[in-house]
Design an enzyme around this catalytic site. Structure first.
Site, PDB file in Angstrom:
ATOM      1  N   ASP A 174      58.273  25.691 -11.940  1.00 22.47           N
ATOM      2  CA  ASP A 174      57.773  26.926 -12.561  1.00 22.47           C
ATOM      3  C   ASP A 174      58.896  27.327 -13.525  1.00 22.47           C
ATOM      4  O   ASP A 174      59.679  26.460 -13.950  1.00 22.47           O
ATOM      5  CB  ASP A 174      57.491  28.001 -11.491  1.00 22.47           C
ATOM      6  CG  ASP A 174      56.664  29.178 -12.025  1.00 22.47           C
ATOM      7  OD1 ASP A 174      55.435  29.043 -12.118  1.00 22.47           O
ATOM      8  OD2 ASP A 174      57.245  30.218 -12.374  1.00 22.47           O
ATOM      9  N   LYS A 200      54.605  29.782  -2.958  1.00 27.09           N
ATOM     10  CA  LYS A 200      55.471  29.885  -4.131  1.00 27.09           C
ATOM     11  C   LYS A 200      56.870  30.112  -3.623  1.00 27.09           C
ATOM     12  O   LYS A 200      57.063  30.623  -2.518  1.00 27.09           O
ATOM     13  CB  LYS A 200      55.047  31.081  -4.999  1.00 27.09           C
ATOM     14  CG  LYS A 200      55.502  30.983  -6.432  1.00 27.09           C
ATOM     15  CD  LYS A 200      54.550  30.154  -7.261  1.00 27.09           C
ATOM     16  CE  LYS A 200      55.051  29.936  -8.661  1.00 27.09           C
ATOM     17  NZ  LYS A 200      53.984  29.373  -9.522  1.00 27.09           N
TER      18      LYS A 200
HETATM   19  P1  NDP Z   1      59.737  27.548 -18.603  1.00 24.49           P
HETATM   20  O1  NDP Z   1      60.963  27.946 -17.880  1.00 24.49           O
HETATM   21  O2  NDP Z   1      59.579  26.144 -19.034  1.00 24.49           O
HETATM   22  O3  NDP Z   1      59.537  28.466 -19.900  1.00 24.49           O
HETATM   23  C1  NDP Z   1      59.446  29.844 -19.791  1.00 24.49           C
HETATM   24  C2  NDP Z   1      59.378  30.440 -21.185  1.00 24.49           C
HETATM   25  O4  NDP Z   1      59.115  31.832 -21.066  1.00 24.49           O
HETATM   26  C3  NDP Z   1      60.686  30.321 -21.938  1.00 24.49           C
HETATM   27  O5  NDP Z   1      60.435  30.255 -23.312  1.00 24.49           O
HETATM   28  C4  NDP Z   1      61.394  31.614 -21.561  1.00 24.49           C
HETATM   29  O6  NDP Z   1      62.363  32.015 -22.507  1.00 24.49           O
HETATM   30  C5  NDP Z   1      60.250  32.590 -21.514  1.00 24.49           C
HETATM   31  N1  NDP Z   1      60.524  33.638 -20.508  1.00 24.49           N
HETATM   32  C6  NDP Z   1      60.676  33.457 -19.175  1.00 24.49           C
HETATM   33  N2  NDP Z   1      60.943  34.615 -18.560  1.00 24.49           N
HETATM   34  C7  NDP Z   1      60.959  35.537 -19.527  1.00 24.49           C
HETATM   35  C8  NDP Z   1      61.184  36.925 -19.519  1.00 24.49           C
HETATM   36  N3  NDP Z   1      61.443  37.598 -18.375  1.00 24.49           N
HETATM   37  N4  NDP Z   1      61.097  37.564 -20.709  1.00 24.49           N
HETATM   38  C9  NDP Z   1      60.818  36.883 -21.855  1.00 24.49           C
HETATM   39  N5  NDP Z   1      60.619  35.557 -21.921  1.00 24.49           N
HETATM   40  C10 NDP Z   1      60.681  34.901 -20.771  1.00 24.49           C
HETATM   41  O7  NDP Z   1      58.532  27.993 -17.658  1.00 24.49           O
HETATM   42  P2  NDP Z   1      57.010  27.513 -17.687  1.00 24.49           P
HETATM   43  O8  NDP Z   1      56.596  27.230 -19.087  1.00 24.49           O
HETATM   44  O9  NDP Z   1      56.838  26.476 -16.660  1.00 24.49           O
HETATM   45  O10 NDP Z   1      56.267  28.819 -17.155  1.00 24.49           O
HETATM   46  C11 NDP Z   1      55.767  29.828 -18.039  1.00 24.49           C
HETATM   47  C12 NDP Z   1      54.699  30.632 -17.309  1.00 24.49           C
HETATM   48  O11 NDP Z   1      53.615  29.762 -16.939  1.00 24.49           O
HETATM   49  C13 NDP Z   1      55.121  31.319 -16.020  1.00 24.49           C
HETATM   50  O12 NDP Z   1      54.383  32.516 -15.862  1.00 24.49           O
HETATM   51  C14 NDP Z   1      54.677  30.338 -14.942  1.00 24.49           C
HETATM   52  O13 NDP Z   1      54.502  30.966 -13.700  1.00 24.49           O
HETATM   53  C15 NDP Z   1      53.368  29.870 -15.528  1.00 24.49           C
HETATM   54  N6  NDP Z   1      52.843  28.605 -15.053  1.00 24.49           N
HETATM   55  C16 NDP Z   1      53.602  27.477 -15.064  1.00 24.49           C
HETATM   56  C17 NDP Z   1      53.071  26.288 -14.632  1.00 24.49           C
HETATM   57  C18 NDP Z   1      53.816  25.003 -14.701  1.00 24.49           C
HETATM   58  O14 NDP Z   1      53.232  23.972 -14.348  1.00 24.49           O
HETATM   59  N7  NDP Z   1      55.059  24.977 -15.152  1.00 24.49           N
HETATM   60  C19 NDP Z   1      51.700  26.217 -14.085  1.00 24.49           C
HETATM   61  C20 NDP Z   1      50.961  27.451 -14.200  1.00 24.49           C
HETATM   62  C21 NDP Z   1      51.541  28.591 -14.646  1.00 24.49           C
HETATM   63  P3  NDP Z   1      63.874  31.436 -22.398  1.00 24.49           P
HETATM   64  O15 NDP Z   1      63.811  30.039 -22.871  1.00 24.49           O
HETATM   65  O16 NDP Z   1      64.641  32.350 -23.278  1.00 24.49           O
HETATM   66  O17 NDP Z   1      64.242  31.564 -20.963  1.00 24.49           O
HETATM   67  O1  2IT Z   2      51.875  28.589 -11.257  1.00 23.11           O
HETATM   68  C1  2IT Z   2      51.561  27.397 -11.031  1.00 23.11           C
HETATM   69  O2  2IT Z   2      50.398  27.058 -10.836  1.00 23.11           O
HETATM   70  C2  2IT Z   2      52.640  26.400 -11.020  1.00 23.11           C
HETATM   71  N1  2IT Z   2      53.793  26.738 -11.265  1.00 23.11           N
HETATM   72  C3  2IT Z   2      52.321  24.977 -10.670  1.00 23.11           C
HETATM   73  C4  2IT Z   2      52.218  24.803  -9.188  1.00 23.11           C
HETATM   74  C5  2IT Z   2      52.127  23.386  -8.700  1.00 23.11           C
HETATM   75  O3  2IT Z   2      52.250  23.238  -7.479  1.00 23.11           O
HETATM   76  O4  2IT Z   2      51.934  22.454  -9.475  1.00 23.11           O
END
Ligand code: NDP
Ligand code: 2IT
Length: 457
Positions: free
Chosen positions: A178, A138
């Site tokens: 992420d 990561k």
């Molecule tokens: P994005 O940046 O697309 O969206 C994040 C969302 O969460 C936004 O709505 C953001 O609000 C909110 N957010 C982020 N940080 C905070 C915080 N500290 N407090 C409150 N709200 C917060 O990220 P993702 O959707 O990609 O990721 C969301 C979660 O999913 C994370 O935990 C990530 O690790 C996990 N994840 C992501 C994957 C992926 O493929 N993208 C895969 C597996 C897990 P705002 O818009 O106001 O910033």
């Molecule tokens: O938390 C996660 O699994 C991710 N942000 C996706 C990782 C990836 O390599 O696709």
């Protein structure tokens, strides 16, 4: 019996699981999120180690909990007004026992080495669960993308990659997105990597646009995967999400596509949030409009509510007080605490599936488990993103491109496999409904077997 060359285990007696845990706490003192993630896995290992104490041999657990390599670097960049800024960049290459290091990059002002280490640790077991031959890692930066112009995002991403590229490679380490890193950032990062390496090495990053080597369905994969996993879990317990009322936290990549798939199943998602507040939309969130507000205009959620007469915007509020059958935390770590869990249970929640990484505190998870709520831990439920990344790497290596439908079908099958592996491990240890136990044990066994087989490296 291999000779022990370390001072972490005594040749005379097996260390207890607790002694190993304490050693890891001492070595990582102050790393709150990392130690929280370690403790959760160790709690699951208790029944396994009681049956199979050989997992305590040869400092195997110490090795699995120590990253292979951690890189911390300076990221200088210039804003549009010509001012110079410095951020900190990270890449934690946790385990390459099962394949190249694999895991996303997070750009958010709260990112520290602890954050990245916890995420890379979780990724180790998650990636093992996919069965696709993926190691774990990561990375990220404490850079805040909010309010930055496209040109600033590009210059920052280029500076970040100017250091990171030397640690990457399609068989070495393969980042993806992420929080704060989506298609736009992956484009700039890939462009700079390609320029520095003078190679169009498609498989070095995943989450690319399908127009230049990306996988149709990678954008949707984490959110769709969460919905597929939750539906499979409910089906295994004689239930369904098809007419469920749901709430989803966040409104980013994972949240948007979880909402889209849940609504395609016939559920109604009545609330979502961002870091400024939440919206309640009793008729169901309008996903096309949400995408326009968050992904295209990059605005706050109040802009969503302004154009939807039935919707209300609640500044500074979350979604856990909204009555629902199923809840999907899809924003960030530790966003759902014990009180939130009690409120959800009191309001009748039957299913909780983690789209984010470690969004529920340990206390909240225990509340759900004690109340008999079907609970899907993130390292299983959100594995669809990295599983699709695994498909992207395969198709890049084979110079193939499958259709959206074929990729989506494969994603759905992979989520069913992950559920099956987790549920089987839980059943084997006598707690068939405990998917936290099952996912941790099934992931652990795969990575631990490989780590042991590769010797002391
Ligand atoms: P994005 O940046 O697309 O969206 C994040 C969302 O969460 C936004 O709505 C953001 O609000 C909110 N957010 C982020 N940080 C905070 C915080 N500290 N407090 C409150 N709200 C917060 O990220 P993702 O959707 O990609 O990721 C969301 C979660 O999913 C994370 O935990 C990530 O690790 C996990 N994840 C992501 C994957 C992926 O493929 N993208 C895969 C597996 C897990 P705002 O818009 O106001 O910033
Ligand atoms: O938390 C996660 O699994 C991710 N942000 C996706 C990782 C990836 O390599 O696709």
């Amino acid at each position: 019996m291999p000779t022990r060359h370390d001072d972490t285990s005594s040749p005379e007696a097996k260390p207890s699981l607790n002694a190993v845990r304490e050693r890891i706490h001492t070595r990582n003192a102050g790393d709150h999120d990392f130690l929280q993630a370690v403790d959760e896995v160790f709690e699951s290992l208790e029944p396994l180690v009681a049956q199979e104490p050989e997992w305590l041999d040869d400092a195997l657990l110490d090795r699995i909990c120590e990253p292979e390599r951690q890189v911390v670097f300076r990221v200088p960049w210039t804003d549009d007004a010509g001012r110079v800024h410095v951020n900190r960049g990270f890449r934690v290459q946790f385990s390459s026992a099962l394949g190249p290091y694999k895991g996303g990059l997070r750009f958010h002002p709260t990112v520290t080495l602890d954050t990245v280490k916890f995420l890379a640790f979780e990724q180790t077991f998650k990636n093992a669960l996919t069965g696709l031959g993926l190691g774990s890692g990561k990375g990220g930066s404490d850079f805040d993308p909010k309010g930055k112009s496209d040109a600033e995002i590009m210059r920052f991403s280029q500076s970040f990659m100017t250091e990171l590229w030397r640690h990457l490679g399609d068989e070495t380490d393969v980042p993806a997105g992420d929080i704060g890193v989506g298609g736009r950032e992956i484009g700039y990062l890939f462009g700079q990597y390609k320029r520095l390496r003078n190679r169009h090495e498609s498989g070095v990053l995943t989450g690319k646009s399908p127009s230049w080597g990306g996988l149709d369905v990678r954008t949707q994969a984490t959110g769709y995967g969460v919905a597929y996993f939750a539906e499979t879990m409910m089906d295994a317990r004689g239930g369904t999400l098809h007419s469920a009322t749901c709430v989803v936290s966040g409104s980013g990549n994972v949240a948007i596509y979880a909402i889209e798939k849940l609504q395609a199943f016939g559920a109604t998602v009545v609330a979502c949030s961002d870091s400024s507040g939440s919206v309640i939309d009793p008729d169901g969130i309008d996903v096309a409009w949400l995408r326009e507000v968050k992904e295209v205009r990059r605005e706050r959620l109040d802009a969503y509510a302004a154009e939807r007469p039935a919707a209300s915007y609640r500044p500074g509020e979350g979604v856990w007080d909204v009555a629902c059958d199923a809840a999907f935390p899809c924003a960030t770590q530790n966003e759902l605490g014990e009180e939130d869990a009690r409120m959800l249970v009191a309001n009748g929640v039957r299913c909780v599936a983690e789209g984010a990484n470690m969004p529920c505190t340990p206390e909240a998870v225990h509340v759900f488990q004690e109340a008999g709520v079907a609970f899907a831990p993130g390292k299983a439920a959100n594995a669809g993103g990295v599983a699709a990344s695994g498909l992207e790497m395969r198709q890049n290596a084979a110079r193939e491109r499958w259709s959206f439908e074929r990729n989506d079908e494969q994603l759905r099958a992979l989520m069913a496999d992950i559920h099956h592996a987790s549920a089987s491990a839980a059943a084997r240890l006598g707690r068939p409904n405990d998917l936290v136990l099952g996912a941790n044990v099934a992931g652990f066994e795969r990575v631990a077997e490989a780590t042991r087989a590769l010797g002391v490296v």
